[in-house]
Design a protein around this motif. Sequence first.
Motif: not given
Length: 732
Positions: A97-101, A112-115
Motif C-alpha cells: 500500500v503506497d504510502y501510509f495506510a 497503521q502502516h508506513e511504506g
Amino acid sequence: MMRYALSLSVLFCAPLFAAQLSPPESWSLAGEWRAHDANDADFVGWRGSDQTWRKLRVPANWYSAGWDHQGALWYRTQFSLPKQAADRLATLEFDGVDYFADVWLNGQKLAQHEGYFQRFAVDITGSLTRHNQLAVRVDSPLEDPQKNWPLRKNLMKGILNQHDSRPGGAWSPQGQDANSGGIWSPVRLRLSRSVAIDNVILRPDWSQGLTQPRLRVEFVYRAPASKAATLDLTARPDNFSGGAYHLQQSVTLQPTGNEPQRIAVTLPMPKAQLWWPKGYGKPALYQVQVKLRDEQGILDQRSSRTGLRQIVEQAQNQGWLINGQRLFIRGTNYIGSPWLSTMNKARYGRDFDLVERMNANAIRVHGHVASRALYQAADERGLLIWQDVPLQWGYNDTPAFADNAARQTEEMVEQFGNSPAIVVWGGQNEPPFNSPWMGKRFPDWNKDLNRNLMQRVADTLAKDNSRIVHPFSAVEEHYWAGWYFGTMANLLEPAKTATITEFGAQALPELATLRTFIPRSELWPATTQPGDPKWTRWKYHNFQPIQTFQNAKISRGENIHTFIANTQRYQAQLVAIAAESYRRQRFQPVTALFQFMFVETWPSANWGVVDYLRHPKAGYFALKRAYQPLLPSIEPKSLEWKAGQPGQFNLWAINDLPVAYKGTRLEWRIAQGDKVLAQGKQQVDIAADSGKKVVELPVTPSRDGTLRVSVKIVNGENRLLASNQMEFEVAP
C-alpha cells in the motif's frame, strides 16, 4: 491451498466461506472497491454509506486506475464470513500500500502502516462479524515544495516520487505529478488455527562448503497463547527433477503480544543443486514449505521459493564469484513503470527477454523495490539483480527518519531476500554528502547531509551476509562523460572505480512513439535555445535540451526525422564506446557496469535504449554488440579523425565465458566507402574469462566521410563466433 475471489458483491457470495472449510485458507479481496477523496480531514470514511462513492479497482495504483490524485483516499469493501471457532485466527494481508495506510474493520481502527513496498499483516480476529466492512485510508502525500521537497524528502519512495524519468522530471514544480499512491498490490484474507505465520526468511549456509549446502529457515509468527507444535519443513525442487529434503522437530510457540516471534532452524541439503545465472548453469529453485501442526491437524503453513547460490566479492577488484565461478557484470539500470501495479510477471518477462537478447546478464533495480513478480521472473531465468533501497538523493536528516529508513530497509531484506537473483544490496543513490553539485542548487545543502542516514541503511543491509553490500551509489561511479560533462572521448580514459553504476545518453524514440505524447504542432520547435518555452512539453516528458544541444552538441538536421536519427546515432555510439572501454578494463579495475537506462517507463524521451512501447532504439543494438560475452573489441586511440592525419585502432579479444576458444582467428577490415585502409587476420587462442589486446593498427584516412571498422572472430572451421563494427566521422 484453496483460493477464492471476493469483490464488493461478496455479501452475496457467503457460501464460498463455508464453515466446514478447515484452516489454513486464503481468499483474495481483489475487485472493485469504493473510494472517496480523503483530503478533507473532517470526512470520516469508515462509517456511513459508500454507495455514492466512486468505484476503484484493487489492486492498482490510483493513477493507473484512472484517478489522478494527490494525498489521501478512503477505500471500502465488504465481505461475509461464518462464525469461526474460538481457536481461529483471521488475518488481513496487504502486499503493498503506497504510502501510509490506516486499516479499519467494522468501525474499529486496527492498524497503521508506513511504506509502499512491504507486506504487512493485520490481526482482525477480535473484530470479525458475519458481515464485515473493511475501510482503508491510504495517504500518498505531496511532499511540500516549500519545505522538504526535493532535498529533504520525508517519504521513502525513491524514484517513485523524485527522478529524472518521472512525469515532470526531477526538478520541475511538476516533478511529483502522477502520484503512485494506492492499494497497488494484492490483499488477502487468511484463516489459521492458534498461530499465523507471517513470513519465511531463507538464507543459504555455506559453512560446510559448496557440496554440502545448508538452508537457514526462519519463520515469523503470531500466537495469542503458548502452544506446543510440530514443525514440518520441506524443500522440494521447483523447476527441475530431484529429491526433496525434510526436517521435523517439536517447537514451543510463545505468546507474541504486540511483537511477532521468530523460530530459526537449519535444514541440511547435501549435494543439492545450485542456482546459477544464465550461461553458467541452470537456475535451480526449491519450494520451501513451513508447516506447523498439532494432534488435530495443521495450524498454519507458508511456502516460499529460493535457490542456493554463493556470491563473493573478491578483494582488489578481482571480480565477483558465484558458486566459485568469476563473473563480469554487463548490466543495465531498470525501472519497469512508476506505477508498479501495471507490471506483472508476463510484462517483466517481456522486458527480460529484451535484456537477455541485448547480452546483459544483470539489472540494477534502480532506486526502488518492485513488485514480487519481478523477482520471481528473474529467479526463474537466472537474471542477476543489483537491488537498491528506495532512497534517491536527499531526505530528512533527523535521527527519526534514519530509524524509519533502517526499519524499512530491514523489511526489504527480510521480505525480498529469498530471491537468489538478488546478489547485491545497494544503498542510497547519490546521497547529498556525496553530491557537491547540490550545493549550487540548494542553499541549505551541507557536506554531511544524510551521512548518518546512509550509514544506518548500509549497516542494516550488512546484516545479510549472503550478498554483496554496496553502501551507496556514489557520483564517482556515474560515468556521465559525453552527456552531463566532458566529451565522449573521456570514456576512453582509465576508470577510477570497480563498479560503474551509470553511463549513457538520451535519444528520441521513433517518430510513431514520439507522436503519442508530443502533438504534431510541437514536433518541430523552431529553436535550439533550451530555455525557450517551445520546449516546455518536451522537458515535461524528460527531454534535456541543454545536454542535447550544448553539451553533446547534437545537430537537429533538417527535420524531425534527422533529429531522431542524430540522437539515436549519438546514444548508440556513446554506449558502445563506454561499454567496450570498460570491458577492456575488466578487473583493472572494472568488475561491473550498468548502462543507464534500459527502458523508458512512461511516454518519455529519455535515456532508455528501448522506448516505452518496447521498441528498441539504435542504442539497444549497439549495446547488444558491445555486450557480447565473446567480443572482438574495437579501441580507437582517438575519436578525432581528420583526413590525411594518422590514427590508430587496437583490436582486442574479450571473453567473459568460462570456456576457452583455441585455434580461432581475428579478422578485420577498415574502409572508407570502397577504399580499404587496412585488412588482415591473425590467429589467436582465447582463454576462458580473459581479455587481451591482439593487434595495433595504424590507419590514415584518405578523405573526409565515414570510416568503418569491422572485425570478427571465427573458429578453425571458419564458423563465425562473434562480430563487431563501429563507424567514425572523418573531418576534412
